[in-house]
Design an enzyme around this catalytic site. Sequence first.
Site, PDB file in Angstrom:
ATOM      1  N   ASP A 192       0.869  -1.162   0.000  1.00 55.05           N
ATOM      2  CA  ASP A 192       0.000   0.000   0.000  1.00 55.05           C
ATOM      3  C   ASP A 192       0.914   1.221   0.000  1.00 55.05           C
ATOM      4  O   ASP A 192       2.095   1.125   0.357  1.00 55.05           O
ATOM      5  CB  ASP A 192      -0.879  -0.041   1.266  1.00 55.05           C
ATOM      6  CG  ASP A 192      -1.714   1.200   1.437  1.00 55.05           C
ATOM      7  OD1 ASP A 192      -2.436   1.586   0.503  1.00 55.05           O
ATOM      8  OD2 ASP A 192      -1.626   1.808   2.527  1.00 55.05           O
ATOM      9  N   LEU A 193       0.378   2.392  -0.379  1.00 53.81           N
ATOM     10  CA  LEU A 193       1.198   3.607  -0.402  1.00 53.81           C
ATOM     11  C   LEU A 193       0.914   4.503   0.805  1.00 53.81           C
ATOM     12  O   LEU A 193       1.718   4.624   1.721  1.00 53.81           O
ATOM     13  CB  LEU A 193       0.970   4.378  -1.703  1.00 53.81           C
ATOM     14  CG  LEU A 193       1.496   3.734  -2.995  1.00 53.81           C
ATOM     15  CD1 LEU A 193       1.090   4.562  -4.208  1.00 53.81           C
ATOM     16  CD2 LEU A 193       3.009   3.598  -2.940  1.00 53.81           C
ATOM     17  N   ASP A 194      -0.265   5.138   0.800  1.00 53.89           N
ATOM     18  CA  ASP A 194      -0.591   6.142   1.818  1.00 53.89           C
ATOM     19  C   ASP A 194      -0.614   5.552   3.219  1.00 53.89           C
ATOM     20  O   ASP A 194      -1.281   4.542   3.463  1.00 53.89           O
ATOM     21  CB  ASP A 194      -1.952   6.778   1.514  1.00 53.89           C
ATOM     22  CG  ASP A 194      -1.972   7.531   0.196  1.00 53.89           C
ATOM     23  OD1 ASP A 194      -0.895   7.925  -0.273  1.00 53.89           O
ATOM     24  OD2 ASP A 194      -3.069   7.734  -0.360  1.00 53.89           O
TER      25      ASP A 194
ATOM     26  N   ASP B  81      -1.275  -0.645   6.029  1.00 57.29           N
ATOM     27  CA  ASP B  81      -1.655  -0.160   7.365  1.00 57.29           C
ATOM     28  C   ASP B  81      -3.109  -0.415   7.706  1.00 57.29           C
ATOM     29  O   ASP B  81      -3.498  -0.289   8.868  1.00 57.29           O
ATOM     30  CB  ASP B  81      -1.394   1.348   7.465  1.00 57.29           C
ATOM     31  CG  ASP B  81      -2.358   2.153   6.601  1.00 57.29           C
ATOM     32  OD1 ASP B  81      -3.161   2.932   7.154  1.00 57.29           O
ATOM     33  OD2 ASP B  81      -2.324   1.998   5.367  1.00 57.29           O
TER      34      ASP B  81
END
Length: 238
Positions: free
Chosen positions: A16-18, A188
């Site tokens: 995942d990025l954010d 997250d």
Amino acid sequence: MRFYRPLGQISAITFDLDDTLYDNRLVIQRTEQEALAFVQRYHPALNALENDEFKRLRQSLRETEPEIYHDVTEWRRRAVEQAMLNAGLTPEEAAVGAQASMVNFAKWRSRIDVPQETHDTLKRLATKWPLVAITNGNAQPELFGLSDYFEFVLRAGPDGRSKPFSDMYHLAADRLGVAVEDILHVGDDLTTDVAGAIRCGMQACWIKPEGADLLQATDSRLLPHMEISRLASLTTLI
């Protein structure tokens, strides 16, 4: 680092990025402010547009087109276009204005301060495994220095339904040419990242937000294979 399930073979890692590779909270807050200000300045008829009104336009779009939420970029563009139409701009003017607003949005959205630890960790991991980014958002890693670590980036909308739907997870496995069960997904969010990855057959690593506790989390559905509090902990797998 804490393990809840035995890890199997790892042939690739997806991220995942954010809020996984960097803190996205202040980025989004600033971007939303600048995006609204841009639209307000774009035309005199729009200078009274307020955030609450824009949110109502977005909600109305989702009610009439439920699947639009999978593509947050198009969802935003359409909402801006509708705001401009409501203000009296012609369809042609609204289309041009909405596109200009998205260029402005992308500029602010990509002003991300990526921690050096993230660069160091991804660089080390990429020496052993192919890495892929899978995001529900509209961050563009090529604009803030992360794209070179990834084989490719998958985005909800253009590349399938948003997580926790399995579209992008399976697409990543197909494009990498590895079995889905041999991929470790790192994120997250306990619903979109952990539960989504596990339900499609992947292994999952939860990078827990500060102060979070898996045993007390209200959105915990499935146990991850492992839990970390710092991204750098992943290098112990090498």
